[in-house]
Enzyme design. Structure first.
Site, PDB file in Angstrom:
ATOM      1  N   SER A   7       0.804  -1.195   0.115  1.00 39.63           N
ATOM      2  CA  SER A   7      -0.136   0.070  -0.034  1.00 39.63           C
ATOM      3  C   SER A   7       0.878   1.315   0.159  1.00 39.63           C
ATOM      4  O   SER A   7       1.650   1.565   0.863  1.00 39.63           O
ATOM      5  CB  SER A   7      -0.978   0.101   1.057  1.00 39.63           C
ATOM      6  OG  SER A   7      -1.461   1.264   1.426  1.00 39.63           O
ATOM      7  N   HIS A  32      -1.608  -1.445  -3.926  1.00 37.01           N
ATOM      8  CA  HIS A  32      -2.778  -0.869  -3.360  1.00 37.01           C
ATOM      9  C   HIS A  32      -2.738   0.859  -2.915  1.00 37.01           C
ATOM     10  O   HIS A  32      -1.865   1.181  -2.680  1.00 37.01           O
ATOM     11  CB  HIS A  32      -2.794  -1.486  -1.794  1.00 37.01           C
ATOM     12  CG  HIS A  32      -4.314  -1.415  -1.157  1.00 37.01           C
ATOM     13  ND1 HIS A  32      -5.406  -2.054  -1.304  1.00 37.01           N
ATOM     14  CD2 HIS A  32      -4.379  -0.465  -0.151  1.00 37.01           C
ATOM     15  CE1 HIS A  32      -6.359  -1.561  -0.643  1.00 37.01           C
ATOM     16  NE2 HIS A  32      -5.869  -0.541   0.163  1.00 37.01           N
ATOM     17  N   ASP A  34      -4.751   3.979  -1.864  1.00 35.35           N
ATOM     18  CA  ASP A  34      -5.693   4.576  -0.802  1.00 35.35           C
ATOM     19  C   ASP A  34      -6.080   5.606  -1.166  1.00 35.35           C
ATOM     20  O   ASP A  34      -5.486   6.685  -0.989  1.00 35.35           O
ATOM     21  CB  ASP A  34      -5.104   4.312   0.566  1.00 35.35           C
ATOM     22  CG  ASP A  34      -5.014   3.042   1.131  1.00 35.35           C
ATOM     23  OD1 ASP A  34      -6.010   2.051   1.154  1.00 35.35           O
ATOM     24  OD2 ASP A  34      -3.865   2.533   1.536  1.00 35.35           O
ATOM     25  N   MET A  36      -8.467   8.725  -0.063  1.00 30.30           N
ATOM     26  CA  MET A  36      -9.323   9.443   1.147  1.00 30.30           C
ATOM     27  C   MET A  36      -9.819  10.786   1.041  1.00 30.30           C
ATOM     28  O   MET A  36      -8.810  11.504   0.364  1.00 30.30           O
ATOM     29  CB  MET A  36      -8.287   9.256   2.237  1.00 30.30           C
ATOM     30  CG  MET A  36      -7.886   7.859   2.677  1.00 30.30           C
ATOM     31  SD  MET A  36      -7.110   7.893   4.156  1.00 30.30           S
ATOM     32  CE  MET A  36      -6.210   6.382   4.263  1.00 30.30           C
ATOM     33  N   HIS A  65      -8.479   1.598  -3.470  1.00 30.50           N
ATOM     34  CA  HIS A  65      -9.664   1.397  -2.254  1.00 30.50           C
ATOM     35  C   HIS A  65     -10.072   2.813  -2.161  1.00 30.50           C
ATOM     36  O   HIS A  65      -9.447   3.686  -1.496  1.00 30.50           O
ATOM     37  CB  HIS A  65      -8.689   0.877  -1.275  1.00 30.50           C
ATOM     38  CG  HIS A  65      -9.372   0.855   0.285  1.00 30.50           C
ATOM     39  ND1 HIS A  65      -8.678   0.548   1.287  1.00 30.50           N
ATOM     40  CD2 HIS A  65     -10.714   0.929   0.497  1.00 30.50           C
ATOM     41  CE1 HIS A  65      -9.616   0.500   2.515  1.00 30.50           C
ATOM     42  NE2 HIS A  65     -10.537   0.770   1.872  1.00 30.50           N
ATOM     43  N   MET A  67     -11.772   5.243  -0.077  1.00 35.84           N
ATOM     44  CA  MET A  67     -12.582   5.681   1.265  1.00 35.84           C
ATOM     45  C   MET A  67     -13.126   6.933   0.976  1.00 35.84           C
ATOM     46  O   MET A  67     -12.681   7.899   1.580  1.00 35.84           O
ATOM     47  CB  MET A  67     -11.576   5.382   2.137  1.00 35.84           C
ATOM     48  CG  MET A  67     -10.903   4.127   2.536  1.00 35.84           C
ATOM     49  SD  MET A  67      -9.432   4.021   3.633  1.00 35.84           S
ATOM     50  CE  MET A  67      -8.400   4.150   1.962  1.00 35.84           C
ATOM     51  N   MET A 136     -11.447  -4.860   6.460  1.00 39.68           N
ATOM     52  CA  MET A 136     -10.445  -4.121   7.154  1.00 39.68           C
ATOM     53  C   MET A 136     -10.097  -4.500   8.479  1.00 39.68           C
ATOM     54  O   MET A 136     -10.999  -4.751   9.355  1.00 39.68           O
ATOM     55  CB  MET A 136     -11.275  -2.451   7.171  1.00 39.68           C
ATOM     56  CG  MET A 136     -11.457  -1.644   6.074  1.00 39.68           C
ATOM     57  SD  MET A 136      -9.989  -1.378   5.091  1.00 39.68           S
ATOM     58  CE  MET A 136      -8.964  -0.622   6.425  1.00 39.68           C
ATOM     59  N   ASP A 174      -6.757  -5.752   5.001  1.00 43.79           N
ATOM     60  CA  ASP A 174      -6.255  -4.390   4.854  1.00 43.79           C
ATOM     61  C   ASP A 174      -5.945  -3.692   6.291  1.00 43.79           C
ATOM     62  O   ASP A 174      -7.096  -3.281   6.982  1.00 43.79           O
ATOM     63  CB  ASP A 174      -6.685  -3.549   4.196  1.00 43.79           C
ATOM     64  CG  ASP A 174      -6.148  -2.053   3.912  1.00 43.79           C
ATOM     65  OD1 ASP A 174      -5.044  -1.909   4.285  1.00 43.79           O
ATOM     66  OD2 ASP A 174      -6.734  -1.467   3.042  1.00 43.79           O
TER      67      ASP A 174
HETATM   68  C1  DX5 Z   1      -5.857   2.122   5.910  1.00 48.91           C
HETATM   69  C2  DX5 Z   1      -5.443   1.836   4.523  1.00 48.91           C
HETATM   70  C3  DX5 Z   1      -4.636   0.970   4.423  1.00 48.91           C
HETATM   71  C4  DX5 Z   1      -3.086   1.376   4.853  1.00 48.91           C
HETATM   72  C5  DX5 Z   1      -2.514   0.042   5.552  1.00 48.91           C
HETATM   73  O1  DX5 Z   1      -7.013   2.972   6.047  1.00 48.91           O
HETATM   74  O2  DX5 Z   1      -6.732   1.435   3.796  1.00 48.91           O
HETATM   75  O3  DX5 Z   1      -4.215   0.443   3.109  1.00 48.91           O
HETATM   76  O4  DX5 Z   1      -2.309   1.586   3.871  1.00 48.91           O
HETATM   77  O5  DX5 Z   1      -1.480   0.475   6.429  1.00 48.91           O
HETATM   78  P1  DX5 Z   1      -0.595  -0.441   7.386  1.00 48.91           P
HETATM   79  O6  DX5 Z   1      -0.257  -1.668   6.536  1.00 48.91           O
HETATM   80  O7  DX5 Z   1       0.408   0.229   7.641  1.00 48.91           O
HETATM   81  O8  DX5 Z   1      -1.734  -0.783   8.497  1.00 48.91           O
HETATM   82 ZN    ZN Z   2      -6.484   0.235   1.979  1.00 49.17          ZN
END
Ligand code: DX5
Ligand code: ZN
Length: 224
Positions: A7, A32, A34, A36, A65, A67, A136, A174
């Site tokens: 990620s 991956h 993310d 947000m 992903h 969010m 999650m 994740d």
């Molecule tokens: C959190 C993200 C994850 C994040 C995980 O909201 O969806 O993808 O990058 O990070 P680690 O592996 O550090 O928990």
């Molecule tokens: Zn994620």
């Protein structure tokens, strides 16, 4: 066989192409990404423009992903930017079936995500639509959080539902996965493991991916 999805949330964005390629050299098979929005989760990250740049920097599939609230508004832009897989949160979609089909209609692999407090049973009516379910194992919003152990029970439950219904969606996990718990995660039955800080905060992302992959495989070979 477990696939590792590094990620980029924990990567150095000023050296993103280089870091992603290091993780790929170590055996990461999907990147991956993310997304947000500062509303659905209390953090802001990146948009389609960055996905477009990443698309040029790696040949690996990009797993976006989302969010974000109102994902329907942004799905076309992320698809156009080069996303290959796209997941949306159960908790963010008022018309989940419509949103999942929108992703599918853009020709992408579609995933549905559940937060730690959402039971897997809520996905019962969409399991036959999705290509993957993302569990999650932290509350979404930040990298580097502590793994929530109950997530493993959810993974096992999903694997059971998949078998009972003769479906073939993949199970992705994740959040908070590292060397200390990858064996347990593998044994619970996940197919794809997302790892952010344990890969990109390591001195060498390639080696970190390699070691996690090896630990997962060892855990599975002991089980049999
Ligand atoms: C959190 C993200 C994850 C994040 C995980 O909201 O969806 O993808 O990058 O990070 P680690 O592996 O550090 O928990
Ligand atoms: Zn994620």
């Amino acid at each position: 066989m477990i696939e590792l999805a590094p990620s980029i949330l924990s990567a150095d964005f000023a050296r993103l192409g280089e870091q992603v390629n290091r993780a790929a050299e170590g055996g990461g098979t999907v990147i991956h990404v993310d997304v947000m929005d500062g509303h659905f989760v209390p953090n802001i990250t990146l948009g389609p423009q960055l996905v477009r740049s990443l698309r040029k920097a790696t040949k690996l599939p990009l797993d976006c992903h989302l969010m974000i609230e109102d994902p329907d508004l942004y799905i076309p832009a992320f698809a156009d930017a080069g996303a290959d897989w796209m997941s949306v949160h159960y908790e963010a979609c008022r018309h989940l079936d419509r949103t999942l089909n929108l992703v599918k209609n853009h020709g992408l692999q579609v995933g549905v995500v559940i937060n730690p407090a959402t039971p897997v049973g809520m996905l019962s009516e969409v399991l036959d639509i999705v290509d993957y379910v993302l569990v999650m194992s932290v509350n979404p919003g930040y990298g580097g959080q502590k793994f929530i152990p109950n997530s493993l029970r959810k993974v096992r439950e999903l694997a059971q539902m998949r078998e009972q219904r003769g479906l073939d969606f993949a199970i992705e996990i994740d959040g908070g996965v590292g060397m200390e718990n990858i064996a347990d995660v593998a044994r619970a039955g996940v197919d794809w493991v997302v790892a952010g800080s344990s890969v990109f905060h390591a001195p060498d992302p390639a080696q970190a991916v390699r070691e996690m992959q090896r630990a997962a495989e060892e855990a599975l070979s002991v089980k049999v």
